[in-house]
Design an enzyme around this catalytic site. Structure first.
Site, PDB file in Angstrom:
ATOM      1  N   ASP A  31       2.863   4.121   9.320  1.00 22.57           N
ATOM      2  CA  ASP A  31       2.306   3.117  10.900  1.00 22.57           C
ATOM      3  C   ASP A  31       2.704   1.874  10.885  1.00 22.57           C
ATOM      4  O   ASP A  31       3.074   1.079   9.475  1.00 22.57           O
ATOM      5  CB  ASP A  31       0.779   3.290  10.817  1.00 22.57           C
ATOM      6  CG  ASP A  31      -0.271   2.615  11.187  1.00 22.57           C
ATOM      7  OD1 ASP A  31       1.122   2.170  12.560  1.00 22.57           O
ATOM      8  OD2 ASP A  31      -1.089   2.786  10.988  1.00 22.57           O
ATOM      9  N   GLU A  83      15.298 -17.334  -8.929  1.00 26.34           N
ATOM     10  CA  GLU A  83      15.671 -15.980 -10.059  1.00 26.34           C
ATOM     11  C   GLU A  83      16.319 -15.023  -9.035  1.00 26.34           C
ATOM     12  O   GLU A  83      15.749 -13.740  -9.761  1.00 26.34           O
ATOM     13  CB  GLU A  83      13.896 -15.788  -9.403  1.00 26.34           C
ATOM     14  CG  GLU A  83      13.303 -14.880  -8.025  1.00 26.34           C
ATOM     15  CD  GLU A  83      12.222 -15.015  -8.161  1.00 26.34           C
ATOM     16  OE1 GLU A  83      11.613 -13.970  -9.397  1.00 26.34           O
ATOM     17  OE2 GLU A  83      10.640 -15.233  -8.070  1.00 26.34           O
ATOM     18  N   CYS A 120       9.381 -17.490  -8.544  1.00 29.40           N
ATOM     19  CA  CYS A 120       9.006 -17.952  -7.153  1.00 29.40           C
ATOM     20  C   CYS A 120       8.307 -19.705  -7.708  1.00 29.40           C
ATOM     21  O   CYS A 120       8.881 -20.203  -6.729  1.00 29.40           O
ATOM     22  CB  CYS A 120       7.790 -17.510  -6.282  1.00 29.40           C
ATOM     23  SG  CYS A 120       8.585 -15.895  -6.112  1.00 29.40           S
ATOM     24  N   SER A 211       0.379  -7.214  -9.796  1.00 27.39           N
ATOM     25  CA  SER A 211       0.405  -9.145  -9.421  1.00 27.39           C
ATOM     26  C   SER A 211      -0.075  -9.509  -8.622  1.00 27.39           C
ATOM     27  O   SER A 211      -0.445 -10.903  -8.440  1.00 27.39           O
ATOM     28  CB  SER A 211       2.303  -8.586  -9.104  1.00 27.39           C
ATOM     29  OG  SER A 211       1.944  -8.434  -7.608  1.00 27.39           O
ATOM     30  N   HIS A 244       2.079 -20.027  -1.819  1.00 28.26           N
ATOM     31  CA  HIS A 244       3.364 -19.356  -1.622  1.00 28.26           C
ATOM     32  C   HIS A 244       3.259 -17.729  -1.221  1.00 28.26           C
ATOM     33  O   HIS A 244       2.457 -16.914  -1.191  1.00 28.26           O
ATOM     34  CB  HIS A 244       3.508 -18.876  -3.234  1.00 28.26           C
ATOM     35  CG  HIS A 244       4.422 -18.113  -3.245  1.00 28.26           C
ATOM     36  ND1 HIS A 244       5.591 -17.563  -3.274  1.00 28.26           N
ATOM     37  CD2 HIS A 244       4.341 -16.309  -4.144  1.00 28.26           C
ATOM     38  CE1 HIS A 244       6.362 -16.493  -3.356  1.00 28.26           C
ATOM     39  NE2 HIS A 244       5.649 -15.746  -4.689  1.00 28.26           N
ATOM     40  N   LYS A 253      -5.742 -12.516   1.139  1.00 24.95           N
ATOM     41  CA  LYS A 253      -6.687 -12.452   0.067  1.00 24.95           C
ATOM     42  C   LYS A 253      -6.999 -14.038  -0.777  1.00 24.95           C
ATOM     43  O   LYS A 253      -7.941 -13.834  -0.600  1.00 24.95           O
ATOM     44  CB  LYS A 253      -6.083 -11.633  -0.911  1.00 24.95           C
ATOM     45  CG  LYS A 253      -6.156 -10.375  -0.176  1.00 24.95           C
ATOM     46  CD  LYS A 253      -5.552  -9.609  -1.970  1.00 24.95           C
ATOM     47  CE  LYS A 253      -4.584  -8.171  -1.268  1.00 24.95           C
ATOM     48  NZ  LYS A 253      -5.411  -6.840  -0.773  1.00 24.95           N
ATOM     49  N   ASN A 328       9.620 -11.935   1.894  1.00 16.34           N
ATOM     50  CA  ASN A 328       9.796 -13.501   1.207  1.00 16.34           C
ATOM     51  C   ASN A 328      11.046 -13.739   0.878  1.00 16.34           C
ATOM     52  O   ASN A 328      12.057 -13.290   0.424  1.00 16.34           O
ATOM     53  CB  ASN A 328       9.537 -12.339  -0.400  1.00 16.34           C
ATOM     54  CG  ASN A 328       8.822 -13.351  -1.395  1.00 16.34           C
ATOM     55  OD1 ASN A 328       8.799 -14.592  -1.102  1.00 16.34           O
ATOM     56  ND2 ASN A 328       8.618 -12.397  -2.500  1.00 16.34           N
ATOM     57  N   SER A 364       5.829 -15.389 -10.609  1.00 21.87           N
ATOM     58  CA  SER A 364       5.142 -14.453 -11.570  1.00 21.87           C
ATOM     59  C   SER A 364       5.045 -14.474 -12.965  1.00 21.87           C
ATOM     60  O   SER A 364       6.086 -15.133 -13.274  1.00 21.87           O
ATOM     61  CB  SER A 364       5.547 -13.279 -11.454  1.00 21.87           C
ATOM     62  OG  SER A 364       5.389 -12.741  -9.669  1.00 21.87           O
TER      63      SER A 364
HETATM   64  N1  CAA Z   1      -2.896  -0.511   9.535  1.00 22.50           N
HETATM   65  C1  CAA Z   1      -3.434  -1.577   8.780  1.00 22.50           C
HETATM   66  N2  CAA Z   1      -3.579  -1.704   7.751  1.00 22.50           N
HETATM   67  C2  CAA Z   1      -2.856  -1.217   6.937  1.00 22.50           C
HETATM   68  C3  CAA Z   1      -2.708  -0.062   7.286  1.00 22.50           C
HETATM   69  C4  CAA Z   1      -2.475   0.748   8.304  1.00 22.50           C
HETATM   70  N3  CAA Z   1      -2.070   1.819   8.711  1.00 22.50           N
HETATM   71  N4  CAA Z   1      -1.865   0.903   5.822  1.00 22.50           N
HETATM   72  C5  CAA Z   1      -2.507  -0.062   4.887  1.00 22.50           C
HETATM   73  N5  CAA Z   1      -2.561  -0.975   5.366  1.00 22.50           N
HETATM   74  C6  CAA Z   1      -3.004  -2.725   4.098  1.00 22.50           C
HETATM   75  C7  CAA Z   1      -4.094  -1.888   3.532  1.00 22.50           C
HETATM   76  O1  CAA Z   1      -5.122  -1.680   3.545  1.00 22.50           O
HETATM   77  C8  CAA Z   1      -3.619  -3.252   2.110  1.00 22.50           C
HETATM   78  O2  CAA Z   1      -4.588  -4.536   2.975  1.00 22.50           O
HETATM   79  P1  CAA Z   1      -5.746  -5.538   1.989  1.00 22.50           P
HETATM   80  O3  CAA Z   1      -4.365  -6.344   1.339  1.00 22.50           O
HETATM   81  O4  CAA Z   1      -6.458  -6.082   2.848  1.00 22.50           O
HETATM   82  O5  CAA Z   1      -6.323  -4.658   0.867  1.00 22.50           O
HETATM   83  C9  CAA Z   1      -2.506  -3.366   3.275  1.00 22.50           C
HETATM   84  O6  CAA Z   1      -2.355  -3.119   4.735  1.00 22.50           O
HETATM   85  C10 CAA Z   1      -1.713  -3.876   1.533  1.00 22.50           C
HETATM   86  O7  CAA Z   1      -1.516  -1.915   1.244  1.00 22.50           O
HETATM   87  P2  CAA Z   1      -0.920  -1.878   0.353  1.00 22.50           P
HETATM   88  O8  CAA Z   1      -2.388  -2.348  -0.909  1.00 22.50           O
HETATM   89  O9  CAA Z   1      -1.982  -0.434  -0.134  1.00 22.50           O
HETATM   90  O10 CAA Z   1       0.109  -1.706  -0.238  1.00 22.50           O
HETATM   91  P3  CAA Z   1       0.909  -1.493  -1.689  1.00 22.50           P
HETATM   92  O11 CAA Z   1       0.030  -1.096  -2.278  1.00 22.50           O
HETATM   93  O12 CAA Z   1       1.606  -0.234  -0.719  1.00 22.50           O
HETATM   94  O13 CAA Z   1       2.282  -2.623  -1.525  1.00 22.50           O
HETATM   95  C11 CAA Z   1       1.732  -4.612  -2.865  1.00 22.50           C
HETATM   96  C12 CAA Z   1       1.437  -3.718  -1.334  1.00 22.50           C
HETATM   97  C13 CAA Z   1       2.322  -3.699  -4.047  1.00 22.50           C
HETATM   98  C14 CAA Z   1       1.540  -6.024  -2.682  1.00 22.50           C
HETATM   99  C15 CAA Z   1       3.722  -4.290  -2.671  1.00 22.50           C
HETATM  100  O14 CAA Z   1       4.004  -4.716  -1.491  1.00 22.50           O
HETATM  101  C16 CAA Z   1       4.368  -5.160  -4.128  1.00 22.50           C
HETATM  102  O15 CAA Z   1       4.809  -4.153  -4.498  1.00 22.50           O
HETATM  103  N6  CAA Z   1       5.293  -6.161  -3.552  1.00 22.50           N
HETATM  104  C17 CAA Z   1       6.464  -6.943  -4.515  1.00 22.50           C
HETATM  105  C18 CAA Z   1       5.112  -7.623  -5.888  1.00 22.50           C
HETATM  106  C19 CAA Z   1       4.138  -8.088  -5.113  1.00 22.50           C
HETATM  107  O16 CAA Z   1       4.891  -9.179  -3.470  1.00 22.50           O
HETATM  108  N7  CAA Z   1       3.171  -9.106  -5.268  1.00 22.50           N
HETATM  109  C20 CAA Z   1       2.695 -10.254  -4.449  1.00 22.50           C
HETATM  110  C21 CAA Z   1       2.233 -10.950  -5.573  1.00 22.50           C
HETATM  111  S1  CAA Z   1       3.330 -11.529  -7.004  1.00 22.50           S
HETATM  112  C22 CAA Z   1       4.063 -12.844  -6.154  1.00 22.50           C
HETATM  113  O17 CAA Z   1       3.053 -13.617  -5.156  1.00 22.50           O
HETATM  114  C23 CAA Z   1       5.131 -13.146  -6.482  1.00 22.50           C
HETATM  115  C24 CAA Z   1       6.471 -12.510  -5.859  1.00 22.50           C
HETATM  116  O18 CAA Z   1       7.038 -13.597  -4.623  1.00 22.50           O
HETATM  117  C25 CAA Z   1       7.034 -11.658  -5.638  1.00 22.50           C
END
Ligand code: CAA
Length: 445
Positions: A31, A83, A120, A211, A244, A253, A328, A364
């Site tokens: 979606d 990084e 980062c 993370s 960040h 969040k 990012n 991280s």
């Molecule tokens: N319509 C609207 N919203 C939707 C949706 C849809 N069809 N499907 C899912 N969503 C929403 C979810 O409800 C969720 O919302 P909330 O955050 O408000 O709960 C949001 O979309 C994300 O969905 P998921 O949590 O299911 O997403 P995911 O698990 O597939 O991926 C993630 C999220 C794990 C962070 C992934 O993007 C990832 O691994 N990213 C890399 C790591 C990262 O960026 N971490 C962030 C902190 S670490 C950091 O900041 C350092 C850095 O730069 C990496």
């Protein structure tokens, strides 16, 4: 005390774009709202075949030097936060200096160069190093060039693939800065965490869900540590709060938690209590589970209130506008958030000189840092000089199969040649390999 801070900033995006809501979503059968609403991203910037962290960093630095009329002799220090380095010994700042020496008279032999690593947050740490060097009186009247540059690529099919990005932010740190004055008040939250790391590998090992929790936990510590030196933060102390931004949903969040923290035991909490009750206190619950459930309910209700939504729209949302279109940029991301906020102010015709921002960096592994900045009189001219929108609009829009080729091209384990999609124009380009395995660069007119 003379002000020390960021005098000028320049941005360089990777020249390619991957549309997430269309191209990525369609390929994966997802979606589009998962990207645009959930993560908060429309597109990622990616590097063309001739781009890497050196070209993007050198291009941002050259733009900055040209605009400010600087020569190598004006710069006493070049620090790179990244990084995505491809060399465990020779710092990226030497490659960038080498590029710049191709186009300027004079050289950077007098300049102290280095590379900062802490995921980062390394760009912010490089600013700190520059700040301390100037405050210590060791700069001999020279400014510092800080470059935050990354190709934030994940392994194919990793959960982070939708949050990729590539770009650089160059910043000039100097006395009497035109953009922002950096406060001496800082707060840290730092712990040995295994959430996102690259143990001698190009693409990160990521525990995505963890993370997110680590980001929030370290930010909370940093905020409490900041308050221990600067005093309690109040909502109206800061006009913007650049965080960040790995993806805007992460900041959504963090912002809600920060709001809950800073409004606790204030008139804002009292006012909100009429509609959503008071914040749950741990001592009122028998166990952690019940307390956490109550907090979740409070947070869900809080995010629906007009007070919260107005604050978020004014203070946080303006920091996310560029990120939505580029993804990012790791070390550059929080600095892009600052630019984004000030650009929004400029476009709205607001005069924000003298106002403060609360800047929240994160890396991280993991560490958060929070500090205050005061916007300086020259901010509007500095921000008006940027061409971020044009850069974003001019990127080549990749098809999915083209994206796959681009990812392979930048995979260090694959020896993959690829014709460029865009024509380099007045910029540094990667130009092949030297006899010791070093990367070579030239400037294309
Ligand atoms: N319509 C609207 N919203 C939707 C949706 C849809 N069809 N499907 C899912 N969503 C929403 C979810 O409800 C969720 O919302 P909330 O955050 O408000 O709960 C949001 O979309 C994300 O969905 P998921 O949590 O299911 O997403 P995911 O698990 O597939 O991926 C993630 C999220 C794990 C962070 C992934 O993007 C990832 O691994 N990213 C890399 C790591 C990262 O960026 N971490 C962030 C902190 S670490 C950091 O900041 C350092 C850095 O730069 C990496």
């Amino acid at each position: 005390m003379t002000a020390v801070g960021i005098d000028a900033v320049e941005v360089w995006t990777g020249n390619l774009k991957l549309d997430l809501a269309e191209t990525f979503a369609e390929e994966k059968g997802k979606d589009p709202a998962y990207f645009t609403k959930g993560l908060g991203l429309r597109a990622s910037s990616l590097p063309d075949s001739y781009e890497d962290i050196v070209t993007m960093g050198a291009n941002a630095a050259k733009k900055l030097m040209d605009r400010k009329g600087l020569e190598p002799d004006d710069i006493g220090r070049i620090d790179v936060g990244t990084e995505s380095s491809f060399d465990n010994s020779k710092p990226i700042s030497t490659y960038i200096a080498g590029c710049l020496e191709q186009v300027y008279d004079g050289d950077f032999h007098h300049a102290n160069k280095g590379e900062r690593k802490f995921a980062c947050i390394a760009g912010t740490q490089s600013i700190d190093d520059a700040y301390n060097w100037i405050r210590a009186g060791r700069n001999r009247g020279r400014a510092a060039l800080v470059v935050a540059t990354d190709t934030a690529l994940y392994a194919r099919d990793d959960s982070g693939e939708a949050t990729q990005g590539a770009g650089a932010v160059a910043m000039l740190i100097d006395e009497d800065p035109s953009l922002v004055d950096l406060s001496t008040d800082q707060g840290y939250g730092s712990a040995d965490e295994t959430d996102f790391l690259k143990p001698n590998q190009q693409f990160p090992s990521v525990d995505g869900k963890r993370s997110v929790q680590v980001y929030l936990a370290r930010m909370r510590e940093a905020l409490e540590d900041y308050e221990s030196v600067a005093g309690d933060v109040r909502l109206d102390d800061f006009i913007y709060a650049p965080f960040h931004t790995p993806y805007p949903g992460m900041v959504r969040k963090a912002a809600a938690l920060a709001y809950r923290h800073v409004t606790r035991d204030t008139a804002v909490e009292d006012e909100l209590a009429e509609s959503i009750g008071r914040q749950p206190r741990r001592e009122s619950f028998d166990d952690d589970g019940e307390y956490e459930e109550a907090v979740r309910e409070y947070m869900d209700a809080l995010k629906e209130t007009e007070q919260y939504q107005d604050w978020y729209a004014a203070t946080v949302d303006p920091t996310l506008t560029i990120s939505r279109d580029v993804g990012n940029w790791y070390t550059g991301s929080v600095h892009l958030a600052r630019v984004s906020a000030l650009k929004t102010a400029l476009e709205a015709g607001r005069d924000v000189a003298g106002e403060s921002m609360l800047v929240a960096s994160y890396g991280s592994g993991a560490q958060a840092e929070i500090h205050g900045e005061i916007i300086q009189d020259g901010w509007a001219d500095e921000i008006a000089a940027l061409n971020v929108d044009e850069q974003i609009a001019e990127r080549y829009d990749l098809s999915w199969s083209e994206y796959e080729l681009v990812h392979d091209r930048h995979n260090h384990e694959m020896d993959s040649e690829l014709e460029e999609f865009t024509t380099p124009d007045a910029e540094f380009v990667f130009d092949g390999w030297g006899r010791m395995g070093e990367r070579k660069y030239t400037y294309v007119e």
